[in-house]
Design a protein around this motif. Structure first.
Motif, short mmCIF file in Angstrom:
data_model
loop_
_atom_site.label_atom_id
_atom_site.label_comp_id
_atom_site.label_asym_id
_atom_site.label_seq_id
_atom_site.Cartn_x
_atom_site.Cartn_y
_atom_site.Cartn_z
N THR A 238 0.85 -1.19 0.00
CA THR A 238 0.00 0.00 0.00
C THR A 238 0.89 1.25 0.00
O THR A 238 2.09 1.17 0.23
N GLU A 239 0.25 2.38 -0.23
CA GLU A 239 1.00 3.64 -0.23
C GLU A 239 1.67 3.88 1.12
O GLU A 239 2.83 4.31 1.20
N GLU B 238 2.53 1.59 3.32
CA GLU B 238 3.60 0.62 3.49
C GLU B 238 4.86 1.04 2.74
O GLU B 238 5.98 0.84 3.22
N HIS C 26 2.70 -2.27 10.05
CA HIS C 26 3.08 -2.07 8.65
C HIS C 26 4.37 -2.83 8.33
O HIS C 26 4.48 -3.45 7.27
#
Length: 217
Positions: A157-158, A160, A190
């Motif tokens: 994800t962004e 992460e 994360h």
């Protein structure tokens, strides 16, 4: 590490006298709490999985087992547990194997006591800790043995990706949390997801991969 923040530490070494010495050294720091010690594979894995330390100090060469086997078992149980090897071996191959298996640091036993304590603090903050004489050895070993397995950032994800950038810069969870305006606990989650998605055993291995492959984040 914040003042008065207690770090739970587990010590693994098959030499009782040296192990006791390490425990006594750690007790000099009021922020360190030694919650267990062991000298065998079985005792180490049982103690660590039940007591959930923040950090493990682990010998490399042990009778009947190896520190690498114990390290692998720890990281399979919980990759977020930091593990610092404390050994007499300055072999580049031993060093690389430990890092690739998930070690968060690799210190030689001939370090001065205050240097060991300082490096433990740095490891707790999320930094890679190596005995100074091993830095060049690791760089050379990485050049010779690059990880050729295919990994992709597409599954991250962004948020992460932003956390991975901080990890690659050697930032602690606390500093990453501050930069992204999220909690330390969220950063830890994360990091766990990043390691699982990219098939890494530790944040150290992830950071090395990013730097070695010149990945722009």
């Amino acid at each position: 590490m914040a003042e008065n923040e207690i770090t739970k530490i587990f010590v693994v070494d098959d030499h009782p006298l040296f192990r006791k010495g390490v425990v006594q050294l750690l007790q000099l720091n009021p922020n360190f709490q030694v919650i267990g010690e062991a000298g065998t594979f079985e005792a180490a894995v049982a103690g660590i999985t039940s007591k959930e330390p923040d950090l493990v100090l682990l010998d490399l060469n042990m009778k009947g087992t190896s520190g690498i086997e114990i390290l692998s078992a720890i990281k399979k149980h919980d990759p977020s547990i930091k593990v610092v090897m404390l050994t007499v071996s300055d072999s580049p191959n031993d060093l690389l194997q430990a890092i690739k298996t998930g070690a968060d640091g690799y210190l030689l036993k001939d370090l001065e006591p205050e240097e060991i304590l300082e490096n433990i603090n740095r490891a707790i903050e999320g930094q890679v800790v190596l005995s100074p004489v091993l830095t060049n050895a690791l760089a050379e070993a990485l050049k010779e043995k690059r990880d050729e397995s295919s990994r992709s950032l597409q599954g991250l994800t962004e948020k992460e990706l932003m956390v991975l950038k901080g990890v690659s810069q050697g930032l602690s969870n606390k500093l990453i949390a501050r930069e992204l305006n999220i909690s330390d606990g969220t950063v830890k989650v994360h990091v766990k997801h990043i390691l699982k998605k990219l098939n890494f055993h530790s944040r150290v291995e992830a950071a090395i991969w990013v730097c070695e492959n010149n990945i722009k984040l």
